[in-house]
Design a protein around this motif. Structure first.
Motif, PDB file in Angstrom:
ATOM      1  N   CYS A 139      32.567  16.545 -40.926  1.00 24.84           N
ATOM      2  CA  CYS A 139      32.266  17.204 -39.662  1.00 24.84           C
ATOM      3  C   CYS A 139      32.909  18.578 -39.655  1.00 24.84           C
ATOM      4  O   CYS A 139      34.102  18.712 -39.962  1.00 24.84           O
ATOM      5  N   LEU A 140      32.138  19.575 -39.321  1.00 29.03           N
ATOM      6  CA  LEU A 140      32.622  20.940 -39.169  1.00 29.03           C
ATOM      7  C   LEU A 140      32.880  21.190 -37.687  1.00 29.03           C
ATOM      8  O   LEU A 140      31.971  21.024 -36.862  1.00 29.03           O
ATOM      9  N   VAL A 141      34.109  21.547 -37.345  1.00 30.89           N
ATOM     10  CA  VAL A 141      34.486  21.849 -35.960  1.00 30.89           C
ATOM     11  C   VAL A 141      34.529  23.366 -35.828  1.00 30.89           C
ATOM     12  O   VAL A 141      35.306  24.031 -36.516  1.00 30.89           O
ATOM     13  N   GLN A 175      31.896  32.278 -39.789  1.00 30.82           N
ATOM     14  CA  GLN A 175      32.694  31.425 -40.683  1.00 30.82           C
ATOM     15  C   GLN A 175      32.013  30.076 -40.868  1.00 30.82           C
ATOM     16  O   GLN A 175      32.005  29.516 -41.963  1.00 30.82           O
ATOM     17  N   ALA A 176      31.449  29.554 -39.793  1.00 28.47           N
ATOM     18  CA  ALA A 176      30.766  28.257 -39.861  1.00 28.47           C
ATOM     19  C   ALA A 176      29.553  28.329 -40.774  1.00 28.47           C
ATOM     20  O   ALA A 176      29.318  27.427 -41.586  1.00 28.47           O
ATOM     21  N   LEU A 177      28.777  29.396 -40.656  1.00 33.58           N
ATOM     22  CA  LEU A 177      27.592  29.549 -41.498  1.00 33.58           C
ATOM     23  C   LEU A 177      27.995  29.666 -42.963  1.00 33.58           C
ATOM     24  O   LEU A 177      27.377  29.043 -43.834  1.00 33.58           O
ATOM     25  N   ASP A 178      29.056  30.430 -43.226  1.00 40.15           N
ATOM     26  CA  ASP A 178      29.558  30.550 -44.604  1.00 40.15           C
ATOM     27  C   ASP A 178      29.987  29.178 -45.136  1.00 40.15           C
ATOM     28  O   ASP A 178      29.689  28.831 -46.282  1.00 40.15           O
ATOM     29  N   ALA A 179      30.673  28.387 -44.301  1.00 37.55           N
ATOM     30  CA  ALA A 179      31.106  27.045 -44.716  1.00 37.55           C
ATOM     31  C   ALA A 179      29.909  26.152 -45.012  1.00 37.55           C
ATOM     32  O   ALA A 179      29.921  25.393 -45.994  1.00 37.55           O
ATOM     33  N   CYS A 180      28.877  26.235 -44.186  1.00 36.27           N
ATOM     34  CA  CYS A 180      27.678  25.405 -44.396  1.00 36.27           C
ATOM     35  C   CYS A 180      26.941  25.796 -45.670  1.00 36.27           C
ATOM     36  O   CYS A 180      26.350  24.936 -46.329  1.00 36.27           O
ATOM     37  N   PRO A 197      27.684  20.023 -43.885  1.00 36.87           N
ATOM     38  CA  PRO A 197      28.324  18.834 -43.305  1.00 36.87           C
ATOM     39  C   PRO A 197      27.299  17.854 -42.738  1.00 36.87           C
ATOM     40  O   PRO A 197      26.121  18.184 -42.576  1.00 36.87           O
ATOM     41  N   ASP A 198      27.762  16.659 -42.415  1.00 36.76           N
ATOM     42  CA  ASP A 198      26.917  15.665 -41.758  1.00 36.76           C
ATOM     43  C   ASP A 198      26.781  15.966 -40.270  1.00 36.76           C
ATOM     44  O   ASP A 198      25.753  15.668 -39.653  1.00 36.76           O
ATOM     45  N   ALA A 199      27.851  16.534 -39.700  1.00 38.41           N
ATOM     46  CA  ALA A 199      27.882  16.799 -38.260  1.00 38.41           C
ATOM     47  C   ALA A 199      28.611  18.113 -37.995  1.00 38.41           C
ATOM     48  O   ALA A 199      29.466  18.532 -38.781  1.00 38.41           O
ATOM     49  N   ILE A 200      28.258  18.739 -36.873  1.00 36.37           N
ATOM     50  CA  ILE A 200      28.914  19.971 -36.448  1.00 36.37           C
ATOM     51  C   ILE A 200      29.201  19.851 -34.956  1.00 36.37           C
ATOM     52  O   ILE A 200      28.293  19.583 -34.163  1.00 36.37           O
ATOM     53  N   LEU A 201      30.469  20.028 -34.597  1.00 37.34           N
ATOM     54  CA  LEU A 201      30.883  20.099 -33.201  1.00 37.34           C
ATOM     55  C   LEU A 201      31.035  21.588 -32.912  1.00 37.34           C
ATOM     56  O   LEU A 201      31.880  22.254 -33.498  1.00 37.34           O
ATOM     57  N   GLN A 203      35.925  13.423 -42.257  1.00 35.74           N
ATOM     58  CA  GLN A 203      36.692  14.446 -42.944  1.00 35.74           C
ATOM     59  C   GLN A 203      36.341  15.763 -42.249  1.00 35.74           C
ATOM     60  O   GLN A 203      35.162  16.068 -42.055  1.00 35.74           O
ATOM     61  N   ILE A 204      37.345  16.568 -41.886  1.00 34.22           N
ATOM     62  CA  ILE A 204      37.142  17.728 -41.030  1.00 34.22           C
ATOM     63  C   ILE A 204      37.339  19.038 -41.781  1.00 34.22           C
ATOM     64  O   ILE A 204      38.285  19.189 -42.551  1.00 34.22           O
ATOM     65  N   THR A 205      36.450  19.970 -41.514  1.00 35.79           N
ATOM     66  CA  THR A 205      36.659  21.367 -41.856  1.00 35.79           C
ATOM     67  C   THR A 205      36.544  22.134 -40.538  1.00 35.79           C
ATOM     68  O   THR A 205      35.947  21.645 -39.573  1.00 35.79           O
ATOM     69  N   GLU A 206      37.128  23.328 -40.498  1.00 32.51           N
ATOM     70  CA  GLU A 206      37.160  24.100 -39.263  1.00 32.51           C
ATOM     71  C   GLU A 206      36.654  25.515 -39.502  1.00 32.51           C
ATOM     72  O   GLU A 206      36.786  26.053 -40.607  1.00 32.51           O
TER      73      GLU A 206
END
Length: 121
Positions: free
Chosen positions: A4-6, A36-41, A46-50, A27-30
Motif C-alpha cells: 500500500c502506498l500512503v 513522488q507517488a507517481l514516481d513510486a508507482c 502497489p496493490d492499494a493507494i491511500l 507493506q507500506i511505502t510513503e
C-alpha cells in the motif's frame, strides 16, 4: 504481502495510516505529494493507494488521473482520504478512477471497513 502506498503531505497522517495498515498486514511505502507517488508507482505498482487530495507539487486528483493512464495504473485500488467532503469532490474522485472515499479524521475501523468493501482484505 500486499503493498500500500500512503500519499499525504502530512507526516502525522502518513504515520497513523502506516500503523493501521501494517497491523492489517500491508507493506507500506510513503509519498509526500502526487509526483513522488507517481514516481513510486512507476518503479513498483502497489496493490492499494491511500490518497490525500490537497498536496503541493501534484494534488491527489492530478495524481489519480495520471496514474490511471500509466501502464498497469488501472490495477491499484485507490482510496481517497481527505477533508474534502462535498458531493462534487466525491463525484470528481470517482469519475477520475477512485474506488472508495474516506473522510479525515479516520481510524482503524473506517480504514478496515473501506478496504473490505473493495476486496483488499
Amino acid at each position: 504481502m500486499k503493498q500500500c502506498l500512503v500519499v499525504d503531505d502530512s507526516s502525522v497522517i502518513r504515520k497513523v495510516a502506516r500503523r493501521i495498515l501494517e497491523d492489517m498486514q500491508f507493506q507500506i511505502t510513503e509519498a509526500e505529494d502526487g509526483q513522488q507517488a507517481l514516481d513510486a508507482c512507476r518503479k513498483s505498482m502497489p496493490d492499494a493507494i491511500l490518497l490525500d487530495w490537497n498536496m503541493p507539487v501534484m494534488d491527489g486528483l492530478e495524481f489519480l488521473t495520471s496514474l490511471r493512464r500509466e501502464a498497469g495504473g488501472e490495477k491499484p485500488i485507490v482510496v481517497f482520504c481527505t477533508t474534502e467532503n462535498d458531493v462534487a469532490h466525491i463525484a470528481r474522485a470517482i469519475r477520475a478512477g477512485a474506488n472508495e472515499y474516506i473522510m479525515k479524521p479516520f481510524d482503524r475501523e473506517i480504514v478496515e471497513a473501506k478496504f473490505q468493501e473493495v476486496g483488499l482484505i
